[in-house]
Scaffold this motif. Structure first.
Motif, PDB file in Angstrom:
ATOM      1  N   THR A  12      26.433  32.748  30.488  1.00  0.00           N
ATOM      2  CA  THR A  12      25.698  34.009  30.472  1.00  0.00           C
ATOM      3  C   THR A  12      26.289  34.989  31.481  1.00  0.00           C
ATOM      4  O   THR A  12      26.922  34.582  32.461  1.00  0.00           O
ATOM      5  CB  THR A  12      24.220  33.790  30.815  1.00  0.00           C
ATOM      6  N   PRO A  13      26.091  36.282  31.272  1.00  0.00           N
ATOM      7  CA  PRO A  13      26.570  37.272  32.241  1.00  0.00           C
ATOM      8  C   PRO A  13      26.007  37.055  33.639  1.00  0.00           C
ATOM      9  O   PRO A  13      26.677  37.349  34.637  1.00  0.00           O
ATOM     10  CB  PRO A  13      26.095  38.595  31.648  1.00  0.00           C
ATOM     11  N   GLU A  14      24.788  36.540  33.720  1.00  0.00           N
ATOM     12  CA  GLU A  14      24.155  36.322  35.020  1.00  0.00           C
ATOM     13  C   GLU A  14      24.912  35.305  35.872  1.00  0.00           C
ATOM     14  O   GLU A  14      24.853  35.333  37.105  1.00  0.00           O
ATOM     15  CB  GLU A  14      22.714  35.859  34.828  1.00  0.00           C
ATOM     16  N   GLN A  15      25.659  34.430  35.232  1.00  0.00           N
ATOM     17  CA  GLN A  15      26.461  33.449  35.962  1.00  0.00           C
ATOM     18  C   GLN A  15      27.713  34.080  36.567  1.00  0.00           C
ATOM     19  O   GLN A  15      28.372  33.462  37.400  1.00  0.00           O
ATOM     20  CB  GLN A  15      26.865  32.307  35.025  1.00  0.00           C
ATOM     21  N   ALA A  16      28.045  35.288  36.121  1.00  0.00           N
ATOM     22  CA  ALA A  16      29.211  36.036  36.624  1.00  0.00           C
ATOM     23  C   ALA A  16      30.496  35.218  36.580  1.00  0.00           C
ATOM     24  O   ALA A  16      31.194  35.073  37.591  1.00  0.00           O
ATOM     25  CB  ALA A  16      28.942  36.537  38.045  1.00  0.00           C
ATOM     26  N   PRO A  17      30.853  34.686  35.412  1.00  0.00           N
ATOM     27  CA  PRO A  17      32.107  33.919  35.340  1.00  0.00           C
ATOM     28  C   PRO A  17      33.303  34.833  35.565  1.00  0.00           C
ATOM     29  O   PRO A  17      33.297  35.993  35.129  1.00  0.00           O
ATOM     30  CB  PRO A  17      32.099  33.381  33.905  1.00  0.00           C
ATOM     31  N   PRO A  18      34.353  34.370  36.243  1.00  0.00           N
ATOM     32  CA  PRO A  18      35.575  35.169  36.345  1.00  0.00           C
ATOM     33  C   PRO A  18      36.124  35.471  34.954  1.00  0.00           C
ATOM     34  O   PRO A  18      36.002  34.641  34.042  1.00  0.00           O
ATOM     35  CB  PRO A  18      36.529  34.269  37.138  1.00  0.00           C
ATOM     36  N   ILE A  19      36.728  36.642  34.802  1.00  0.00           N
ATOM     37  CA  ILE A  19      37.268  37.066  33.517  1.00  0.00           C
ATOM     38  C   ILE A  19      38.732  37.440  33.670  1.00  0.00           C
ATOM     39  O   ILE A  19      39.085  38.241  34.538  1.00  0.00           O
ATOM     40  CB  ILE A  19      36.482  38.267  32.953  1.00  0.00           C
ATOM     41  N   VAL A  20      39.569  36.865  32.820  1.00  0.00           N
ATOM     42  CA  VAL A  20      40.967  37.273  32.733  1.00  0.00           C
ATOM     43  C   VAL A  20      41.064  38.365  31.678  1.00  0.00           C
ATOM     44  O   VAL A  20      40.618  38.178  30.542  1.00  0.00           O
ATOM     45  CB  VAL A  20      41.876  36.098  32.338  1.00  0.00           C
ATOM     46  N   VAL A  21      41.623  39.502  32.039  1.00  0.00           N
ATOM     47  CA  VAL A  21      41.867  40.587  31.087  1.00  0.00           C
ATOM     48  C   VAL A  21      43.332  40.495  30.679  1.00  0.00           C
ATOM     49  O   VAL A  21      44.220  40.877  31.440  1.00  0.00           O
ATOM     50  CB  VAL A  21      41.555  41.963  31.709  1.00  0.00           C
ATOM     51  N   THR A  22      43.601  39.978  29.484  1.00  0.00           N
ATOM     52  CA  THR A  22      45.000  39.836  29.073  1.00  0.00           C
ATOM     53  C   THR A  22      45.646  41.191  28.847  1.00  0.00           C
ATOM     54  O   THR A  22      46.830  41.371  29.110  1.00  0.00           O
ATOM     55  CB  THR A  22      45.148  38.984  27.807  1.00  0.00           C
ATOM     56  N   HIS A  23      44.869  42.148  28.364  1.00  0.00           N
ATOM     57  CA  HIS A  23      45.299  43.542  28.259  1.00  0.00           C
ATOM     58  C   HIS A  23      44.062  44.358  27.911  1.00  0.00           C
ATOM     59  O   HIS A  23      43.022  43.818  27.516  1.00  0.00           O
ATOM     60  CB  HIS A  23      46.420  43.728  27.246  1.00  0.00           C
ATOM     61  N   ALA A  24      44.176  45.678  28.065  1.00  0.00           N
ATOM     62  CA  ALA A  24      42.972  46.516  28.033  1.00  0.00           C
ATOM     63  C   ALA A  24      42.756  47.227  26.701  1.00  0.00           C
ATOM     64  O   ALA A  24      42.347  48.386  26.661  1.00  0.00           O
ATOM     65  CB  ALA A  24      43.016  47.530  29.174  1.00  0.00           C
TER      66      ALA A  24
END
Length: 264
Positions: free
Chosen positions: A85-97
């Motif tokens: 869930t968003p509330e867990q604030a998992p790290p996010i890899v942005v491969t491209h925008a």
């Protein structure tokens, strides 16, 4: 191989049927008949014990409607089915925008974002406003990246970046100035999440480039990097084969996800 391998979950959240001539750059050059071509849309989840990392966040409902894409499931709902869930604030890899990779960033307001510096600088610059680029971007979603930067949640890197033990980010460019691939150590061997460095297996096998490439020579070099990569499993960015080449996830993602590796 990491002593504690990761599991890769591949979630298909959208789809589109178009023509080959829309999928591949200068398709007429190849002298082949046109035909229908399916593009599927994914996000990826990396899991190990209680750790979860997202790789991209898919497209938003607004982004899909604007471009005529089909929403199969809301990405955040799909994640919730496996307890993310968003509330867990998992790290996010942005491969491209591009819109189909950062469309739900705003819904993860507490997450740390990892992005190549060249990618962020490009999309916050003037050239990104040109139609050949802006069709695949969204200024509001780029603003979400900028908001994360102001809040100290945006982590920029260049070249290679070891995000965690067993997860490495590799900047290759081509499709976009800072396109990133993700290497993941799993119980089934080394997985390469190529993202849009390679949209389709056919792109790799036939040396055909996708319709939109920021740097054509770098795009060819990225394909060569993938061919020479020692990965045991390749996951491309948009190929429907991702739903048949890997093990079905089953409940609660039955029919919309596949998986590589056991979850430690």
């Amino acid at each position: 191989m990491s002593q504690q391998p990761w599991q890769v979950v591949i979630i298909r959240h959208g789809t589109r049927t178009a023509r080959k001539s829309e999928a591949f750059m200068n398709y007429a050059f190849y002298g082949e008949a046109d035909g229908d071509y399916t593009t599927d849309y994914y996000l990826w989840v990396l899991r190990r014990g209680d750790e979860t990392i997202l790789v991209d966040t898919g497209y938003s409902a607004a982004g899909a409607e604007k471009r005529g894409r089909t929403v199969l499931i809301d990405p955040v709902e799909a994640l919730a089915r496996i307890g993310v869930t968003p509330e867990q604030a998992p790290p996010i890899v942005v491969t491209h925008a591009h819109y189909d990779h950062i469309g739900n960033i705003s819904r993860f307001a507490g997450s740390e974002l990892h992005i190549a510096s060249s990618e962020y600088e490009f999309w916050t610059g003037e050239i990104a406003k040109k139609p050949l680029f802006s069709h695949f971007g969204d200024p509001h979603e780029v603003d979400d990246l900028s908001a994360a930067d102001r809040e100290g949640r945006l982590v920029r890197f260049s070249g290679e970046h070891e995000l965690r033990d067993g997860i490495r980010l590799v900047e290759v460019g081509g499709h976009t100035p800072g396109q990133v691939m993700v290497e993941v150590d799993t119980s089934e061997g080394l997985v390469l999440l190529a993202s849009d460095a390679c949209h389709f297996v056919e792109e790799l096998e036939r040396d055909w480039l996708f319709a939109s490439m920021a740097d054509i020579p770098e795009s060819y070099r990225a394909l060569e990097t993938i061919r020479e990569h020692p990965a045991d499993h390749l996951v491309t960015g948009h190929d429907p084969a991702s739903m048949t080449d890997f093990e079905a996830y089953g409940e609660p993602l039955d029919g919309i996800a596949t998986v590589i590796g056991r979850r430690p």
